[in-house]
Write an enzyme that holds these catalytic residues in place. Structure first.
Site, PDB file in Angstrom:
ATOM      1  N   TRP A 188      14.017  -9.941  -2.482  1.00 45.95           N
ATOM      2  CA  TRP A 188      12.952  -8.964  -2.709  1.00 45.95           C
ATOM      3  C   TRP A 188      13.598  -7.906  -3.594  1.00 45.95           C
ATOM      4  O   TRP A 188      14.494  -7.180  -3.175  1.00 45.95           O
ATOM      5  CB  TRP A 188      12.471  -8.359  -1.389  1.00 45.95           C
ATOM      6  CG  TRP A 188      11.358  -7.402  -1.531  1.00 45.95           C
ATOM      7  CD1 TRP A 188      10.065  -7.699  -1.868  1.00 45.95           C
ATOM      8  CD2 TRP A 188      11.401  -5.986  -1.350  1.00 45.95           C
ATOM      9  NE1 TRP A 188       9.302  -6.555  -1.894  1.00 45.95           N
ATOM     10  CE2 TRP A 188      10.097  -5.487  -1.592  1.00 45.95           C
ATOM     11  CE3 TRP A 188      12.407  -5.088  -1.018  1.00 45.95           C
ATOM     12  CZ2 TRP A 188       9.786  -4.134  -1.495  1.00 45.95           C
ATOM     13  CZ3 TRP A 188      12.101  -3.740  -0.911  1.00 45.95           C
ATOM     14  CH2 TRP A 188      10.808  -3.279  -1.164  1.00 45.95           C
ATOM     15  N   GLU A 204      -4.769   1.537  11.008  1.00 44.23           N
ATOM     16  CA  GLU A 204      -4.149   0.204  11.013  1.00 44.23           C
ATOM     17  C   GLU A 204      -5.043  -0.804  10.308  1.00 44.23           C
ATOM     18  O   GLU A 204      -4.570  -1.630   9.529  1.00 44.23           O
ATOM     19  CB  GLU A 204      -3.854  -0.226  12.452  1.00 44.23           C
ATOM     20  CG  GLU A 204      -3.341  -1.637  12.622  1.00 44.23           C
ATOM     21  CD  GLU A 204      -2.105  -1.962  11.788  1.00 44.23           C
ATOM     22  OE1 GLU A 204      -1.449  -1.022  11.282  1.00 44.23           O
ATOM     23  OE2 GLU A 204      -1.812  -3.146  11.588  1.00 44.23           O
ATOM     24  N   LYS A 240      -4.120  -3.095   7.010  1.00 37.99           N
ATOM     25  CA  LYS A 240      -4.277  -4.560   6.977  1.00 37.99           C
ATOM     26  C   LYS A 240      -5.073  -4.983   5.749  1.00 37.99           C
ATOM     27  O   LYS A 240      -4.725  -5.929   5.046  1.00 37.99           O
ATOM     28  CB  LYS A 240      -4.965  -5.048   8.257  1.00 37.99           C
ATOM     29  CG  LYS A 240      -4.092  -5.017   9.461  1.00 37.99           C
ATOM     30  CD  LYS A 240      -3.053  -6.101   9.442  1.00 37.99           C
ATOM     31  CE  LYS A 240      -1.604  -5.801   9.381  1.00 37.99           C
ATOM     32  NZ  LYS A 240      -0.954  -4.605   9.598  1.00 37.99           N
ATOM     33  N   GLU A 255      -2.936  -4.430   2.590  1.00 35.80           N
ATOM     34  CA  GLU A 255      -1.809  -5.370   2.499  1.00 35.80           C
ATOM     35  C   GLU A 255      -2.286  -6.765   2.152  1.00 35.80           C
ATOM     36  O   GLU A 255      -1.672  -7.472   1.360  1.00 35.80           O
ATOM     37  CB  GLU A 255      -1.120  -5.478   3.860  1.00 35.80           C
ATOM     38  CG  GLU A 255      -0.237  -4.364   4.257  1.00 35.80           C
ATOM     39  CD  GLU A 255       0.523  -4.741   5.505  1.00 35.80           C
ATOM     40  OE1 GLU A 255       1.690  -5.107   5.381  1.00 35.80           O
ATOM     41  OE2 GLU A 255      -0.063  -4.679   6.591  1.00 35.80           O
ATOM     42  N   HIS A 280     -14.770  17.492   5.126  1.00 29.64           N
ATOM     43  CA  HIS A 280     -13.827  18.423   4.458  1.00 29.64           C
ATOM     44  C   HIS A 280     -13.316  17.835   3.146  1.00 29.64           C
ATOM     45  O   HIS A 280     -12.223  18.157   2.703  1.00 29.64           O
ATOM     46  CB  HIS A 280     -12.671  18.728   5.417  1.00 29.64           C
ATOM     47  CG  HIS A 280     -13.134  19.323   6.703  1.00 29.64           C
ATOM     48  ND1 HIS A 280     -13.533  20.628   6.837  1.00 29.64           N
ATOM     49  CD2 HIS A 280     -13.342  18.747   7.915  1.00 29.64           C
ATOM     50  CE1 HIS A 280     -13.940  20.846   8.076  1.00 29.64           C
ATOM     51  NE2 HIS A 280     -13.833  19.730   8.759  1.00 29.64           N
TER      52      HIS A 280
HETATM   53  C1  AGP Z   1       2.890  -4.086   8.673  1.00 28.73           C
HETATM   54  O1  AGP Z   1       1.734  -4.889   8.431  1.00 28.73           O
HETATM   55  C2  AGP Z   1       3.667  -3.857   7.427  1.00 28.73           C
HETATM   56  N1  AGP Z   1       4.191  -5.079   6.960  1.00 28.73           N
HETATM   57  C3  AGP Z   1       4.643  -2.722   7.523  1.00 28.73           C
HETATM   58  O2  AGP Z   1       3.877  -1.545   7.517  1.00 28.73           O
HETATM   59  C4  AGP Z   1       5.575  -2.676   8.759  1.00 28.73           C
HETATM   60  O3  AGP Z   1       4.823  -2.356   9.914  1.00 28.73           O
HETATM   61  C5  AGP Z   1       6.592  -1.565   8.529  1.00 28.73           C
HETATM   62  O4  AGP Z   1       7.365  -1.925   7.410  1.00 28.73           O
HETATM   63  C6  AGP Z   1       7.506  -1.338   9.735  1.00 28.73           C
HETATM   64  O5  AGP Z   1       8.230  -2.501   9.994  1.00 28.73           O
HETATM   65  P1  AGP Z   1       9.059  -2.579  11.374  1.00 28.73           P
HETATM   66  O6  AGP Z   1       8.047  -2.551  12.474  1.00 28.73           O
HETATM   67  O7  AGP Z   1       9.815  -3.857  11.301  1.00 28.73           O
HETATM   68  O8  AGP Z   1       9.954  -1.369  11.429  1.00 28.73           O
END
Ligand code: AGP
Length: 613
Positions: A76, A486, A490, A493, A509
């Site tokens: 990555w 959340e 989702k 993402e 506001h």
């Molecule tokens: C969640 O859908 C994401 N991929 C991302 O926000 C994730 O929750 C965040 O990077 C934290 O990861 P962790 O729980 O492994 O610390």
């Protein structure tokens, strides 16, 4: 972050490395490569490719090779674009050393300048190419010493695995904050960033601790401290079943994991809250006296884990009678604040590797707070930084968009809050029993939803109607807000559709200016003490022409007057509602993404774990 795998043994190394990398693709997938020791030529064959692993598999081809030793990497990108020349493994100028790295070498610019001044010619724009060159510069026949010399010059956080043609069946590894774990086989040994890489072949693992060196051969692994002291390391048995790394008949890991949520809840609850028995959370390392001493709770996390913390706050406040604040780990770690031993800092992190969450937890620990990790990965870095851990038991989560780990985190907070309540006497026993019984009902309530075809159809209907929209608004009030946050994450993402989530009371506001005719607006409108106010907010947004998709409690027919679409969830206590209300919105995001042709398991630009700050 990236994925590393190494293998020394009797199998064909190319097949093992490719399969292992496929299990690690969720960690990074913009380029990949392997180095294989060719016993005929006595050299490494390095094959790298851009794009996902199918490209590497093509490049490796299926011709026979005489190679039982090798390392692999899936990337990555942080420094240097995702191009072949920036893909790992990297090699020394003479090709005798090959190395893979996960993490960031923060002082690579000066190291690169020093190495270039000595005649080294870099072939990439990456930070990590300094590693094989530093080892090459220090190498005088002792690979372990050369790796130590390289490690001593590095700043940052990383995991490194190196091989040399002089020791073809040996891998040397070292880690600092980034994960590295040993898989113990019979006459073969694996090393990887995550257990998933070798779970197919062995469930016997040995954890590598911070700044430890390992010398890995088919016969086994030596663990050494930086001053070369020999260390012993017990082997542990992992209870993940191997098909955890398979899709189990589902079209994607993400859909599989959404459907595994009832089990994740049941396993996380486990025996911790047995009928009529005091809860047993000694695993957290907290004694009843410690719990009574707590005056403040600070919950830290990133992304979906942060959202779980926002739900956990309400549980801790209303059940345990404790003040709780929640902050993004990446923000909180730079604040200046008094902390004492009457503060419990909870780092919630599925992977246990998120750099910002680890940084915040370390700072809290160094400032004298009691630190608890809520993590899903056995032995992850967060569990080492914390004084104790409350494990979620969601099982391996491969989909980059976290689903089952999220609900497991929320359930972990429920268990913790109920245990605090017991220790602090903040709840009547009768009410405590009612809540415990309700917690035990949640998995089955979720199963009822997931097994209802009409319920799924109501979600698909919404996805069909709105999958081409270019913006979504999500609104929630009180404990409904984290559900909205959340759900918006989702959707972003998985489908890449811009989405915003706001406190419903905040709309007037400013954000209401965003709404125009038929803007899809999702509102968490389950039964609660704030329901009437939420309905008022719905009327306000509809008056601006927005189309409302309400998440509501089964049996509430009144809501149909106010919403264009209603996604129902079973009735439960308000504090537990987020466990159920998030599920239709996970599926809505999933179906919209699928309709838009997005790669739901490996969304663009994302990685499962963010081990860089
Ligand atoms: C969640 O859908 C994401 N991929 C991302 O926000 C994730 O929750 C965040 O990077 C934290 O990861 P962790 O729980 O492994 O610390």
């Amino acid at each position: 972050m990236c994925g590393i795998i190494g293998y020394v043994g009797t199998k064909q190394a190319d097949g093992v490395l490719l399969e292992g990398l496929e299990r690690l693709e969720y960690r990074g997938y913009d380029s990949a490569g392997i180095s294989l020791f060719d016993s005929d030529s006595g050299e490494f064959e390095t094959i790298r490719s851009v794009g996902n692993l199918s490209k590497l598999r093509e490049a490796v081809g299926d011709h026979e090779r005489q190679s039982n030793f090798g390392i692999g990497h899936t990337r990555w990108a942080t420094h240097g674009r995702p191009e072949e020349h920036n893909a790992h493994p990297f090699r020394s100028p003479d090709g005798k050393i090959t190395a893979v790295v996960n993490g960031i070498i923060e002082n690579y610019v000066e190291l690169r300048a020093q190495l270039e001044a000595k005649g080294y010619v870099f072939t990439s724009e990456t930070d990590v190419e300094v590693v094989p060159f530093l080892i090459d510069e220090a190498y005088n026949g002792d690979l372990l010493a050369a790796v130590k010399a390289c490690h001593a010059q590095l700043e940052g956080h990383f995991a490194i695995v190196v091989m040399h043609t002089d020791y073809p069946d040996t891998m040397v590894g070292i880690r600092r904050q980034c994960p590295l774990v040993i898989g113990v086989g019979d006459g073969e040994t694996y090393i990887a960033s995550a257990i998933a890489a070798f779970l197919k072949w062995t469930k016997t693992v040995q954890m590598i601790e911070e700044d430890e060196l390992v010398v890995v051969t088919p016969a086994g692994t030596r663990f050494l401290s930086l001053d070369s002291g020999e260390l012993t390391r017990e082997a542990m048995q992992i209870d993940w079943d191997e098909d955890a790394a398979e899709k189990g008949g589902y079209e994607s890991f993400t859909l599989k994991e959404i459907n595994e949520q009832p089990d994740a809840l049941e396993n996380t609850l486990g025996e911790r809250m047995r009928h009529g028995m005091p809860a047993d959370l000694s695993e957290t390392g907290l004694t009843p006296e410690d719990v009574k001493k707590i005056r403040h709770v600070v919950i830290l996390g990133c992304g979906t884990s942060y959202h779980a913390g926002l739900v956990g706050r309400y549980m801790i406040e209303s059940w345990a009678g404790l003040h709780a604040e929640v902050d993004l780990a990446s923000e909180w770690r730079h604040r200046d604040f008094p902390l004492g031993d009457d503060t419990l800092v909870i780092g919630v992190t599925q992977s246990g590797e998120t750099a910002d969450t680890l940084g915040a937890m370390e700072k809290a620990r160094d400032r004298g707070a009691r630190v608890l990790a809520v993590s899903n990965v056995l032995g992850s870095q967060a569990t080492r930084v914390a004084h104790g851990t409350l494990y979620t038991r969601a099982g391996l989560e491969v989909g980059v968009a976290s689903t089952k780990a999220h609900v497991a985190q929320v359930m972990a907070f429920a268990v913790l809050a109920m245990w605090f309540a017991e220790q602090r006497g903040s709840m009547e026993e009768a009410e405590h029993q009612v809540v415990r019984e309700e917690m035990e009902r949640i998995p089955d309530l979720m199963r009822v939803m997931l097994e209802s075809e009409p319920w799924h159809e109501s979600i698909r209907e919404v996805a069909e109607r709105f999958h081409n929209k270019e913006f979504f608004m999500f609104l929630g009030r009180h404990i409904g807000l984290p559900v909205g946050l959340e759900a918006a994450l989702k959707l972003k993402e998985l489908s890449y559709i811009p989405s915003d989530a706001y406190a419903a009371g905040e709309m007037k506001h400013g954000p209401i200016a965003l709404l125009d005719d038929d803007t899809p607006t999702v509102v968490i409108a389950t039964d609660s003490h704030v329901y009437d106010k939420v309905v008022s907010n719905i009327q306000e947004v509809r008056a601006r022409g927005a189309v409302v998709i309400a998440v509501a409690t089964e049996g509430n027919t009144e809501i149909r007057q106010h919403a264009d679409h209603v996604l129902y969830v079973p009735r439960t206590r308000n504090e537990l509602m987020p466990l159920l209300a998030i599920v239709p919105l996970q599926l809505m995001a999933y179906h919209i993404a699928t309709l838009r042709g997005a790669n739901v398991d490996q969304p663009r630009n994302l990685a499962k774990t963010v081990t860089v700050e």
